[in-house]
Design an enzyme around this catalytic site. Structure first.
Site, PDB file in Angstrom:
ATOM      1  N   TYR A  27       0.854  -1.190   0.000  1.00  0.00           N
ATOM      2  CA  TYR A  27       0.000   0.000   0.000  1.00  0.00           C
ATOM      3  C   TYR A  27       0.886   1.234   0.000  1.00  0.00           C
ATOM      4  O   TYR A  27       1.885   1.302   0.730  1.00  0.00           O
ATOM      5  CB  TYR A  27      -0.904   0.021   1.237  1.00  0.00           C
ATOM      6  CG  TYR A  27      -1.732   1.285   1.358  1.00  0.00           C
ATOM      7  CD1 TYR A  27      -3.002   1.364   0.794  1.00  0.00           C
ATOM      8  CD2 TYR A  27      -1.228   2.408   2.009  1.00  0.00           C
ATOM      9  CE1 TYR A  27      -3.760   2.528   0.894  1.00  0.00           C
ATOM     10  CE2 TYR A  27      -1.975   3.579   2.106  1.00  0.00           C
ATOM     11  CZ  TYR A  27      -3.239   3.623   1.547  1.00  0.00           C
ATOM     12  OH  TYR A  27      -3.976   4.776   1.629  1.00  0.00           O
ATOM     13  N   GLU A  65      -3.641   7.593  -4.083  1.00  0.00           N
ATOM     14  CA  GLU A  65      -3.614   6.324  -3.355  1.00  0.00           C
ATOM     15  C   GLU A  65      -3.384   5.180  -4.329  1.00  0.00           C
ATOM     16  O   GLU A  65      -4.105   5.045  -5.318  1.00  0.00           O
ATOM     17  CB  GLU A  65      -4.925   6.120  -2.606  1.00  0.00           C
ATOM     18  CG  GLU A  65      -4.943   4.852  -1.752  1.00  0.00           C
ATOM     19  CD  GLU A  65      -6.250   4.692  -1.009  1.00  0.00           C
ATOM     20  OE1 GLU A  65      -6.222   4.541   0.221  1.00  0.00           O
ATOM     21  OE2 GLU A  65      -7.316   4.717  -1.656  1.00  0.00           O
TER      22      GLU A  65
END
Length: 387
Positions: free
Chosen positions: A109, A196
């Site tokens: 991530y 993101e």
């Protein structure tokens, strides 16, 4: 302003950030041809909507033949997709992204955002990619690392700290440093508020690839980026919010029964707090601005009443820039023009407030002027319950 995944990846790719090869399709036939053009034996068909959680909602399909690719696109296109992040609202699927399959070794991530607590731009990274980062933060906070950028901008130590925290080997680490620097440059150049990447994958060949990307741009900076503003898809937003934008109003739909019309964002937040404190639920946030006009008030009433759940309306205006008696005239005119059929409670304060309240009391329409703010909040909650 949110971007679709395919738009975000196109912008990142221009910065040299690695993304899977893919094509956008707006028909099942186009999806099939996209898979054929990509080649291989494995493809992913992704619904293009402004929401996360598409996989759990059936919006992402792994396909092993051209026929499966076409079928997956046919199932999604023209439908509405409801995810756990779309607040129960179905988002229209007008395009799908057909991408080549990726052999995944690890999922990571990575995001870059504006951290207002520091304040600074900050990278957030985790070895737990592919999962909801909020869940990881709650259960395994030690698996999340946050590295703020210095005031001067991106510096190599930021990338190195992140790469070591993610446990990347020497070759992938070198690639990551370039990716992180490019991501920071893109963020600043586009006036983004969030980028993101979830997941950022390490492939079986040891390469880093952005498997999914979400980009949110700062609405207030879009005037500097007409090319980016042109990427907006208003169909992904509630119709009322789009209409509010056209009317110059700041509007956010909520789940309650009491419509709110206020001038000033801070006063609007305080008004919603008072409604909650009095036992009610606000149906919206709506800031008509300090220079509220009769036209803007009318547009605000139409927006509020477009929500069938509204049982009463609370108008809370501080007359600083404009006089309260002029605002009162605009409210009366708007109530008549729109044909408001629910109770309206109005609290006016500021220049010529007494004259404004008197005008409302003598208007002959269903408006209740109240002097005190707490008293007005309690009154509108009572009216909403009774109607």
């Amino acid at each position: 302003m949110n971007l679709h995944e395919y738009q975000a990846k196109e912008l990142l790719a221009r910065r040299g950030i690695p993304v899977p090869r893919g094509h956008v399709a707006r028909s099942p036939t186009e999806a099939r041809e996209a898979a054929r053009a990509l080649g291989g034996t494995l493809w992913v068909v992704k619904a293009q909507v402004h929401s996360g959680g598409r996989g759990k909602a059936g919006g992402v399909t792994l396909c092993r033949s051209l026929e499966e690719t076409e079928t997956a696109a046919r199932r999604l296109l023209g439908q509405s997709l409801v995810t756990h992040q779309s607040a129960g609202r179905g988002l229209p699927v007008e395009a799908v992204l057909v991408e080549e399959g990726t052999a995944i070794q690890r999922e990571l991530y990575l995001s870059l955002l504006l951290d207002r607590t520091r304040p600074a731009l900050a990278f957030v990274a985790s070895t737990e990619g592919g999962m909801e980062i909020e869940e990881v933060a709650a259960r395994h906070p030690e698996r999340i690392v946050t590295v703020a950028l210095p005031p001067s901008g991106y510096a190599p130590f930021v990338g190195r700290r992140l790469a070591f925290a993610l446990g990347l080997g020497a070759e992938a680490r070198t690639e990551f440093l370039t990716l992180a620097e490019s991501l920071a440059a893109f963020f600043v150049a586009s006036d983004a508020s969030l980028v993101e990447i979830n997941p950022l994958v390490l492939t079986a060949e040891g390469r880093l690839v952005v498997l999914d990307a979400k980009v949110t741009l700062d609405d207030n900076a879009l005037e500097r980026h007409p090319d980016l503003a042109a990427l907006d898809d208003p169909k992904q937003r509630p119709a009322a919010e789009v209409e509010a934008e056209r009317a110059g109003l700041n509007y956010v739909a909520l789940d309650g029964t009491i419509g709110c019309m206020v001038n000033g964002a801070g006063l609007a937040m305080a008004t919603m707090d008072l409604i909650k404190l009095s036992g009610g639920e606000p149906a919206n946030f709506l800031d008509v601005g300090g220079d509220a006009t009769a036209e803007r008030v009318t547009a605000a009433f139409r927006l509020i009443l477009s929500n069938p759940q509204v049982r009463a309306v609370f108008v809370n205006i501080f007359g600083g820039i404009v006089r309260c008696d002029l605002i009162a005239e605009g409210i009366v005119q708007a109530v008549r023009d729109v044909g408001v059929r629910v109770p309206v409670v109005v609290r006016l304060e500021g220049t010529r407030a007494e004259e404004g309240r008197d005008l409302l009391a003598r208007s002959g329409v269903r408006i209740t002027p109240v002097r005190g703010l707490a008293e007005a909040a309690q009154r509108v909650v009572q009216e909403a319950r009774a109607s």
